[in-house]
Design a protein around this motif. Structure first.
Motif, mmCIF file in Angstrom:
data_model
loop_
_atom_site.group_PDB
_atom_site.id
_atom_site.type_symbol
_atom_site.label_atom_id
_atom_site.label_comp_id
_atom_site.label_asym_id
_atom_site.label_seq_id
_atom_site.Cartn_x
_atom_site.Cartn_y
_atom_site.Cartn_z
ATOM 1 N N GLU B 87 -55.286 -55.214 2.295
ATOM 2 C CA GLU B 87 -55.215 -56.413 1.462
ATOM 3 C C GLU B 87 -54.770 -56.048 0.045
ATOM 4 N N ALA B 88 -55.372 -55.016 -0.504
ATOM 5 C CA ALA B 88 -55.030 -54.614 -1.866
ATOM 6 C C ALA B 88 -53.560 -54.199 -1.949
ATOM 7 N N GLN B 89 -53.124 -53.458 -0.972
ATOM 8 C CA GLN B 89 -51.736 -52.993 -0.969
ATOM 9 C C GLN B 89 -50.769 -54.180 -0.877
ATOM 10 N N ARG B 90 -51.154 -55.171 -0.096
ATOM 11 C CA ARG B 90 -50.339 -56.367 0.019
ATOM 12 C C ARG B 90 -50.167 -57.039 -1.341
ATOM 13 N N ARG B 91 -51.276 -57.172 -2.041
ATOM 14 C CA ARG B 91 -51.223 -57.811 -3.349
ATOM 15 C C ARG B 91 -50.385 -56.987 -4.323
ATOM 16 N N PHE B 92 -50.585 -55.699 -4.238
ATOM 17 C CA PHE B 92 -49.851 -54.796 -5.124
ATOM 18 C C PHE B 92 -48.355 -54.959 -4.909
ATOM 19 N N ARG B 93 -47.968 -54.866 -3.662
ATOM 20 C CA ARG B 93 -46.547 -54.959 -3.355
ATOM 21 C C ARG B 93 -45.971 -56.312 -3.776
ATOM 22 N N ALA B 98 -42.424 -59.346 -7.187
ATOM 23 C CA ALA B 98 -42.264 -60.525 -8.025
ATOM 24 C C ALA B 98 -41.692 -60.143 -9.383
ATOM 25 N N VAL B 99 -42.230 -59.073 -9.939
ATOM 26 C CA VAL B 99 -41.725 -58.631 -11.239
ATOM 27 C C VAL B 99 -40.273 -58.212 -11.133
ATOM 28 N N LEU B 100 -39.978 -57.486 -10.092
ATOM 29 C CA LEU B 100 -38.612 -56.976 -9.944
ATOM 30 C C LEU B 100 -37.615 -58.110 -9.765
ATOM 31 N N ALA B 101 -38.082 -59.195 -9.182
ATOM 32 C CA ALA B 101 -37.180 -60.324 -8.940
ATOM 33 C C ALA B 101 -36.655 -60.902 -10.245
ATOM 34 N N GLU B 102 -37.406 -60.674 -11.310
ATOM 35 C CA GLU B 102 -36.991 -61.217 -12.598
ATOM 36 C C GLU B 102 -36.247 -60.208 -13.459
ATOM 37 N N ALA B 103 -36.060 -59.026 -12.928
ATOM 38 C CA ALA B 103 -35.409 -57.983 -13.715
ATOM 39 C C ALA B 103 -33.898 -58.169 -13.677
ATOM 40 N N PRO B 104 -33.203 -57.672 -14.680
ATOM 41 C CA PRO B 104 -31.748 -57.791 -14.713
ATOM 42 C C PRO B 104 -31.117 -57.066 -13.539
ATOM 43 N N THR B 105 -30.234 -57.725 -12.874
ATOM 44 C CA THR B 105 -29.667 -57.123 -11.671
ATOM 45 C C THR B 105 -28.521 -56.165 -11.976
ATOM 46 N N ASP B 107 -28.370 -53.862 -14.366
ATOM 47 C CA ASP B 107 -28.717 -52.579 -14.984
ATOM 48 C C ASP B 107 -29.787 -51.872 -14.150
ATOM 49 N N PRO B 108 -29.385 -51.057 -13.207
ATOM 50 C CA PRO B 108 -30.343 -50.434 -12.285
ATOM 51 C C PRO B 108 -31.405 -49.605 -12.990
ATOM 52 N N LEU B 109 -31.008 -48.931 -14.037
ATOM 53 C CA LEU B 109 -31.990 -48.105 -14.732
ATOM 54 C C LEU B 109 -33.065 -48.985 -15.372
ATOM 55 N N ALA B 110 -32.640 -50.111 -15.875
ATOM 56 C CA ALA B 110 -33.606 -51.057 -16.441
ATOM 57 C C ALA B 110 -34.522 -51.579 -15.337
ATOM 58 N N ARG B 111 -33.947 -51.785 -14.175
ATOM 59 C CA ARG B 111 -34.764 -52.222 -13.041
ATOM 60 C C ARG B 111 -35.768 -51.142 -12.667
ATOM 61 N N PHE B 112 -35.311 -49.929 -12.692
ATOM 62 C CA PHE B 112 -36.207 -48.800 -12.403
ATOM 63 C C PHE B 112 -37.372 -48.791 -13.391
ATOM 64 N N ARG B 113 -37.029 -49.026 -14.632
ATOM 65 C CA ARG B 113 -38.081 -49.086 -15.643
ATOM 66 C C ARG B 113 -39.054 -50.238 -15.352
ATOM 67 N N CYS B 114 -38.521 -51.348 -14.959
ATOM 68 C CA CYS B 114 -39.369 -52.493 -14.623
ATOM 69 C C CYS B 114 -40.331 -52.160 -13.484
ATOM 70 N N LEU B 115 -39.813 -51.459 -12.516
ATOM 71 C CA LEU B 115 -40.662 -51.043 -11.407
ATOM 72 C C LEU B 115 -41.831 -50.198 -11.912
ATOM 73 N N GLY B 116 -41.489 -49.238 -12.745
ATOM 74 C CA GLY B 116 -42.524 -48.359 -13.290
ATOM 75 C C GLY B 116 -43.552 -49.139 -14.090
ATOM 76 N N LEU B 117 -43.050 -50.063 -14.864
ATOM 77 C CA LEU B 117 -43.944 -50.829 -15.719
ATOM 78 C C LEU B 117 -44.860 -51.726 -14.890
ATOM 79 N N ALA B 118 -44.276 -52.349 -13.885
ATOM 80 C CA ALA B 118 -45.083 -53.213 -13.023
ATOM 81 C C ALA B 118 -46.161 -52.386 -12.320
ATOM 82 N N TYR B 119 -45.773 -51.224 -11.868
ATOM 83 C CA TYR B 119 -46.705 -50.296 -11.225
ATOM 84 C C TYR B 119 -47.859 -49.986 -12.175
ATOM 85 N N LEU B 120 -47.502 -49.588 -13.370
ATOM 86 C CA LEU B 120 -48.529 -49.205 -14.340
ATOM 87 C C LEU B 120 -49.427 -50.380 -14.697
ATOM 88 N N ARG B 121 -48.818 -51.520 -14.896
ATOM 89 C CA ARG B 121 -49.622 -52.661 -15.331
ATOM 90 C C ARG B 121 -50.607 -53.083 -14.262
#
Lengths: 232, 232
Positions: B87-93, B98-105, B107-121
DNA sequence: TTGTGAATGTAAGCATCGATTACACGGATT
DNA sequence: AATCCGTGTAATCGATGCTTACATTCACAA
């Protein structure tokens, strides 16, 4: 409270020769150094099955002593774990410093790398012991000054090394604390990925782990090192 | 085997009105969806006291059910934890995507950063839930396909993002796997440092944690990004 | 509608664990 | 030699994971 009172001692008669013949010494009533033996037993248990495998009773069993005996030396299980963590942290620190003693003194960034590498190697070789000193779950930091102090001194050591590197113009960033935390997060993360069994999911075989560890460390160093031909 | 046999049911008489009056419905014999309720209770327990605070009996207690009932739905405690982790993993994913869906398409590096940030947050906001999906201690990966699969897909997602960044010439290194592992080690390490209570020892106050997280992530990005004016 | 079996709950009990208490032993101090 | 106190033992408590025997109810078929 306690319903049944015991008959007053048939023990002296029941106990056989006391350290007399060549027999394997039927252990005198007092153990000698039970505290030490319990810590060793617990360390062994940690090594065998991780921190969760440590039970006071099993440690007592291995020490050949009754289940209540350990509580004469440790107020509770956590205190035993604290002692174990202290011992593990001592060994960890000793190894780190031994490695650093052989590192080149003139190149702080190389020394920083050595620190990282020693950290990673020890964590790979002693995953369960590393786990115990890493996660506050297994012991109480406030209750265990030894661990915290050893740790603080290691943090200091890396901080100073990084400061030297910066002083010699080896770093791009001047936010040393940030760099240090990033470095720590990297090596700690890698060590925990190993402990937590992530690498199989990443397609990293056991044999590759050490090489990978070195690889990501170098990636970090490259990332923070000043590019020779480029001034900020 | 069992010595005392029970008199044959006085229960029907003892049990009061059955969903009759407006009273808060004295729970019918069958619970309805005990499995779900147990998972929720366990999730709550994880949130309150971490993974160790989860006990089958307490979950049963909160579900208002007898201590043996949960074993009709989970063969053992580990299985309950597995369900919780799933359940937790489902929510996490879900959050990450969801965050990535709003990231700029573009600029992949910016998307990568978004992934990291979402993970951390997410890890900062849900430390105990993050812990449960991170450490295999609390559940059996082989037994829990859901977690492993969600995880693998997230790994894939970051891998593809990184590959795009490389294809657009945004990265210095061509060893993408190494870079990806380094990135993961960094964010995972940071998240675990938070969980494991390291930051007080590092002089990082709670209020600073998020900012620091962003800082080290940017340090990583800078470290792996190609310096504009410099060709390899 | 009714009867029956499977699903799912309860009650009781076992083994293990951490922890406490009353008591026994015996080395060190006097 | 007598005694005190540190350290070990025995017995016990409450909690937990898990199992077994039994109870209840739902769903489905006759």
């Amino acid at each position: 409270m306690r319903p049944s009172a015991k008959p007053p001692s048939t023990k002296a008669a029941a106990k056989p020769r006391r350290r007399a013949s060549a027999a394997p010494a039927p252990r005198p009533y007092h153990h000698g150094d039970l505290r030490r033996v319990l810590i060793d037993a617990a360390l062994q248990l940690v090594g065998e099955g991780g921190p969760d495998a440590v039970s006071v009773r099993e440690a007592a069993r291995r020490a050949g002593v009754s289940p209540g005996a350990p509580f004469r030396h440790f107020p509770n299980r956590a205190a035993l774990m604290n002692a174990v963590a202290e011992e593990a942290q001592r060994r960890f620190r000793a190894e780190i410093e031994a490695v650093l003693a052989e590192a080149p003194t003139s190149d702080p960034l190389a020394r920083f790398r050595c620190l990282g590498l020693a950290y990673l190697r020890w964590a790979m070789k002693n995953p369960t012991h590393f786990e115990i000193i890493s996660s506050r779950r297994f012991f109480d930091h406030d209750m265990t000054a030894g661990v915290s102090q050893d740790n603080a001194e290691l943090i200091d050591l890396t901080g100073r090394t990084l400061a030297e590197a910066f002083a010699q113009g080896q770093l791009r960033s001047s936010d040393l604390k940030q760099v240090q935390i990033a470095g720590r997060a990297l090596v700690y993360g890698f060590a925990r990925m190993n402990i937590d069994g992530h690498f199989p999911r990443w397609g990293v075989a056991d044999a590759e782990i050490e090489r990978t560890a070195e690889g990501i460390l170098d990636l970090l160093i490259e990332g923070i090192a000043k590019v020779p031909g480029k001034s900020p």
